[in-house]
Design a protein around this motif. Structure first.
Motif, mmCIF file in Angstrom:
data_model
loop_
_atom_site.group_PDB
_atom_site.id
_atom_site.type_symbol
_atom_site.label_atom_id
_atom_site.label_comp_id
_atom_site.label_asym_id
_atom_site.label_seq_id
_atom_site.Cartn_x
_atom_site.Cartn_y
_atom_site.Cartn_z
ATOM 1 N N THR A 1 -13.544 2.887 4.679
ATOM 2 C CA THR A 1 -12.866 2.142 3.618
ATOM 3 C C THR A 1 -11.519 2.797 3.363
ATOM 4 N N LEU A 2 -10.463 1.996 3.403
ATOM 5 C CA LEU A 2 -9.123 2.492 3.095
ATOM 6 C C LEU A 2 -8.820 2.152 1.643
ATOM 7 N N VAL A 3 -8.470 3.167 0.876
ATOM 8 C CA VAL A 3 -8.239 2.990 -0.560
ATOM 9 C C VAL A 3 -6.800 3.369 -0.896
ATOM 10 N N ALA A 4 -6.046 2.400 -1.427
ATOM 11 C CA ALA A 4 -4.691 2.673 -1.898
ATOM 12 C C ALA A 4 -4.787 3.294 -3.285
ATOM 13 N N VAL A 5 -4.255 4.505 -3.432
ATOM 14 C CA VAL A 5 -4.339 5.233 -4.699
ATOM 15 C C VAL A 5 -2.938 5.309 -5.296
ATOM 16 N N ARG A 6 -2.750 4.519 -6.342
ATOM 17 C CA ARG A 6 -1.395 4.287 -6.867
ATOM 18 C C ARG A 6 -0.721 5.568 -7.327
ATOM 19 N N ASP A 7 -1.330 6.302 -8.214
ATOM 20 C CA ASP A 7 -0.633 7.437 -8.831
ATOM 21 C C ASP A 7 -0.488 8.618 -7.880
ATOM 22 N N ARG A 8 -1.399 8.736 -6.915
ATOM 23 C CA ARG A 8 -1.281 9.835 -5.950
ATOM 24 C C ARG A 8 -0.392 9.467 -4.763
ATOM 25 N N LYS A 9 0.102 8.215 -4.741
ATOM 26 C CA LYS A 9 1.043 7.781 -3.708
ATOM 27 C C LYS A 9 0.454 8.012 -2.324
#
Length: 335
Positions: free
Chosen positions: A154-162
């Protein structure tokens, strides 16, 4: 950049992050940053509808995300009040859905391996929801804004950690970062993977195997949502710039730009008809463009429920489903 009423071919190799090109609009030598303090674009606020919505409307509280799975014939709808994921049978949308409580507001939904992936940035988790409604949480440090399946991971885009985390099972096995201001959406197009950065209003290629963020391109003046089409491209809504953009993925190039006034925001793709469906929140409309040729052809335009932030397509029937972010229901349209 001059806009016209047709697709404009845009071989913008000079916009590649790694190209070494310079730009007067860049800040501190950064060709992709257009202002000193960037702010992510958001959906325009909708007026009270002047026209009744097309098709039929199923009652629902405010919708925050939608996704369909043709194989299981399931429509997943994330709602607030209370925060839940509703599982509808696509072949009987009038039947009561299964309601799965979740811990917070879901920003995006997707299907992977028969499960629903629900990204909940406010709680730092991605929920996996099975067809029986059983849910399990995967903890992801930070604000997971999107999650998609990729070759068993699963690829997870993590907004605050860029960054984009690679999750195997329940464990983060790899973190991919570099060059991003915010990671807001991951899009898989064939074997290629792109990341949408709303804050920087750009798209970046992602080398998952080697754990690297690749080249990046500006995506208009305020990119918000993206979807892969059937032609190896990723289509992006430029909400602030009022345009639909098309990027090739190998190589990453901005190929086409088409002006779409009216507050373009949500986007979905119907592979059986090669139609890109976009919502116009300033007008309470959804528009279907045939994107097979050298320029898009508008095929359909329908009035919608108020604040149509979410849209998805039933691939088997080509029905278009639109979700109201103000609680006016789920709209079902058969083009």
């Amino acid at each position: 950049m001059r806009r016209s009423a047709v697709w404009v071919t845009m071989p913008l190799a000079c916009a590649l992050l790694a190209s070494g090109c310079t730009s007067d609009t860049g800040k501190g030598g950064d060709e992709l940053q257009i202002v000193a303090n960037p702010v992510a674009a958001a959906a325009a606020v909708s007026p009270v509808p002047a026209t009744p919505p097309a098709g039929t409307v199923v009652a629902a509280s405010p919708v925050t995300a939608m996704a369909t799975d043709a194989a299981s014939r399931t429509l997943a709808v994330a709602v607030d009040q209370p925060a839940s994921v509703l599982l509808y049978r696509l072949d009987d949308l009038t039947a009561s859905p299964a309601r799965v409580p979740v811990s917070g507001t879901v920003e995006r939904l997707s299907f992977a391996g028969g499960q629903v992936l629900a990204a909940i940035p406010g709680k730092g988790v991605v929920d996996r929801i099975g067809p029986d409604g059983h849910a399990s949480e995967v903890a992801v440090p930070g604000q997971p804004a999107d999650a998609v399946g990729s070759d068993g991971d699963t690829l997870v885009a993590v907004r605050d950690r860029k960054a984009v985390d690679v999750v195997h099972g329940d464990t983060v096995t790899k973190t991919i970062s570099g060059g991003l201001y915010s990671a807001d959406q991951v899009v898989r197009s064939g074997t290629e993977t792109l990341v949408l950065d709303r804050l920087r209003t750009a798209v970046f290629s992602l080398d998952v195997a080697n754990g690297q963020v690749g080249s990046g391109l500006r995506a208009g003046d305020g990119a918000t949502n993206a979807v892969a089409d059937s032609f190896g491209r990723v289509l992006v809504t430029d909400t602030r710039g009022g345009a639909l953009l098309a990027f090739s993925t190998s190589p990453l190039l901005l190929r086409q730009l088409y002006p779409v006034p009216g507050g373009i925001y949500g986007i979905a793709y119907d592979p059986s008809r090669a139609l890109a469906w976009v919502t116009l929140t300033e007008r309470n409309e959804v528009v279907g463009f045939d994107v097979r040729g050298g320029e898009p052809v508008e095929k359909y335009r329908f009035p919608t429920v108020r604040q149509p932030n979410s849209v998805t397509v039933d691939e088997r029937t080509s029905r278009v489903l639109v979700g109201s972010a103000t609680g006016e229901g789920i709209q079902v349209i058969q083009p």
